[in-house]
Design an enzyme around this catalytic site. Sequence first.
Site, PDB file in Angstrom:
ATOM      1  N   HIS A  84       1.527 -60.002 -11.281  1.00  0.00           N
ATOM      2  CA  HIS A  84       2.379 -59.139 -10.466  1.00  0.00           C
ATOM      3  C   HIS A  84       3.507 -59.961  -9.842  1.00  0.00           C
ATOM      4  O   HIS A  84       3.773 -59.878  -8.645  1.00  0.00           O
ATOM      5  CB  HIS A  84       1.567 -58.455  -9.359  1.00  0.00           C
ATOM      6  CG  HIS A  84       0.395 -57.668  -9.844  1.00  0.00           C
ATOM      7  ND1 HIS A  84       0.468 -56.319 -10.149  1.00  0.00           N
ATOM      8  CD2 HIS A  84      -0.888 -58.031 -10.116  1.00  0.00           C
ATOM      9  CE1 HIS A  84      -0.715 -55.905 -10.561  1.00  0.00           C
ATOM     10  NE2 HIS A  84      -1.559 -56.916 -10.556  1.00  0.00           N
ATOM     11  N   TYR A 106      -6.457 -64.763  -7.851  1.00  0.00           N
ATOM     12  CA  TYR A 106      -5.415 -64.660  -6.823  1.00  0.00           C
ATOM     13  C   TYR A 106      -5.426 -65.906  -5.929  1.00  0.00           C
ATOM     14  O   TYR A 106      -4.374 -66.371  -5.487  1.00  0.00           O
ATOM     15  CB  TYR A 106      -5.621 -63.402  -5.977  1.00  0.00           C
ATOM     16  CG  TYR A 106      -5.479 -62.088  -6.729  1.00  0.00           C
ATOM     17  CD1 TYR A 106      -4.956 -62.050  -8.021  1.00  0.00           C
ATOM     18  CD2 TYR A 106      -5.874 -60.885  -6.167  1.00  0.00           C
ATOM     19  CE1 TYR A 106      -4.831 -60.862  -8.714  1.00  0.00           C
ATOM     20  CE2 TYR A 106      -5.749 -59.680  -6.854  1.00  0.00           C
ATOM     21  CZ  TYR A 106      -5.237 -59.673  -8.133  1.00  0.00           C
ATOM     22  OH  TYR A 106      -5.117 -58.497  -8.819  1.00  0.00           O
TER      23      TYR A 106
END
Length: 355
Positions: A60, A330
């Site tokens: 992202h 992440y």
Amino acid sequence: MPVSRPRPSTVAAILAAPAALLIGFALAGGWVGTPRLSGGGIADALEYNAGPHPGYRRAHAKGLCFTGRFDANGAGTALSRARIFAKGSYSATGRFSTGGGNPFATDGRNVFHAMALQITAPDGEIWRLAMDHVPIFPVATPQAFVELQRATKPDPATGKPVPAIMKAYLARHPETKAYQDYITAAPLPDSFANGTYYSINAFRFIDSAGATRTVRWSFVPEATFGALDKTKLARLPADHLFDELLHRLARGSVRWRMRVTLASPLDRTNDATVQWPSDRRTIEVGVLNIDRAGPEEQGACRDITFDPTILPRGIALSDDPLLAARSAAYAASFRRRAAEAPGPSAIGKALARGE
């Protein structure tokens, strides 16, 4: 005085304890059995697919920050004891993004749009949510996700995956083919503001009596839906979605209604590639209001990892294996970008030029 020898069973019991301990360490460390994927391994696969982009999120990568509030209507307290569901208004910080690891990819792509969110309760507890505008995920396991990143690496000559590699991958993963068919046929929202965002993974809500329910959730927009013309995506301005949202917010806030869907005993809770039937019971628990957005260089979301395993009391993980993998990936992405020189975001390029 004769010395008595221990019985064979006693010796075996003494040896069994450290042996069991060593086996436990070996399993936990991935020294035996099926090798485990680390967060770094998943980040490596994302970098292999998109190429190196130091200073940016590995997944992202193209995004902007927003702020607003979540207004709970109190109905969620029947499902979960999380304070965030008590009737009231709570601060929200989030990020819109498009799929992929290229921070400057054009918005004219038929890829998912994403909304990440952090809601903070009065007692300081936080809830992080990471959602996509499609209700299913292309893979069910971390191992398949890494395979997908390698199979879809664009060929520099064509800008597309190598057909033979992709064909072999899809033969092993029909769930990804089903996802491709879905996103090819589904309309693509023409704004971040008018897409429905789904939790993708299942979670467990725990109420004040200790009862547990497996759920997914969605944020349904109040804005009227509009779709991009997929035959003209190549002509779309590179930052169309981001610019459109900034212009829209200049005219007023945008809102989504949060709906919680309760699983039936037959629903899969460990497979994000499978959508639950549409007749499942849903409960509306609140409204998200977003009133401001801006580039990550100036936004509160820049240093937040939208780790979906960060949950308040009253919400717990399901048995979906993707959740732990998302958390690890992440975290690895954050460690890497935090040690690199940050670059401008897509909509922060004007700031970098001093405009």
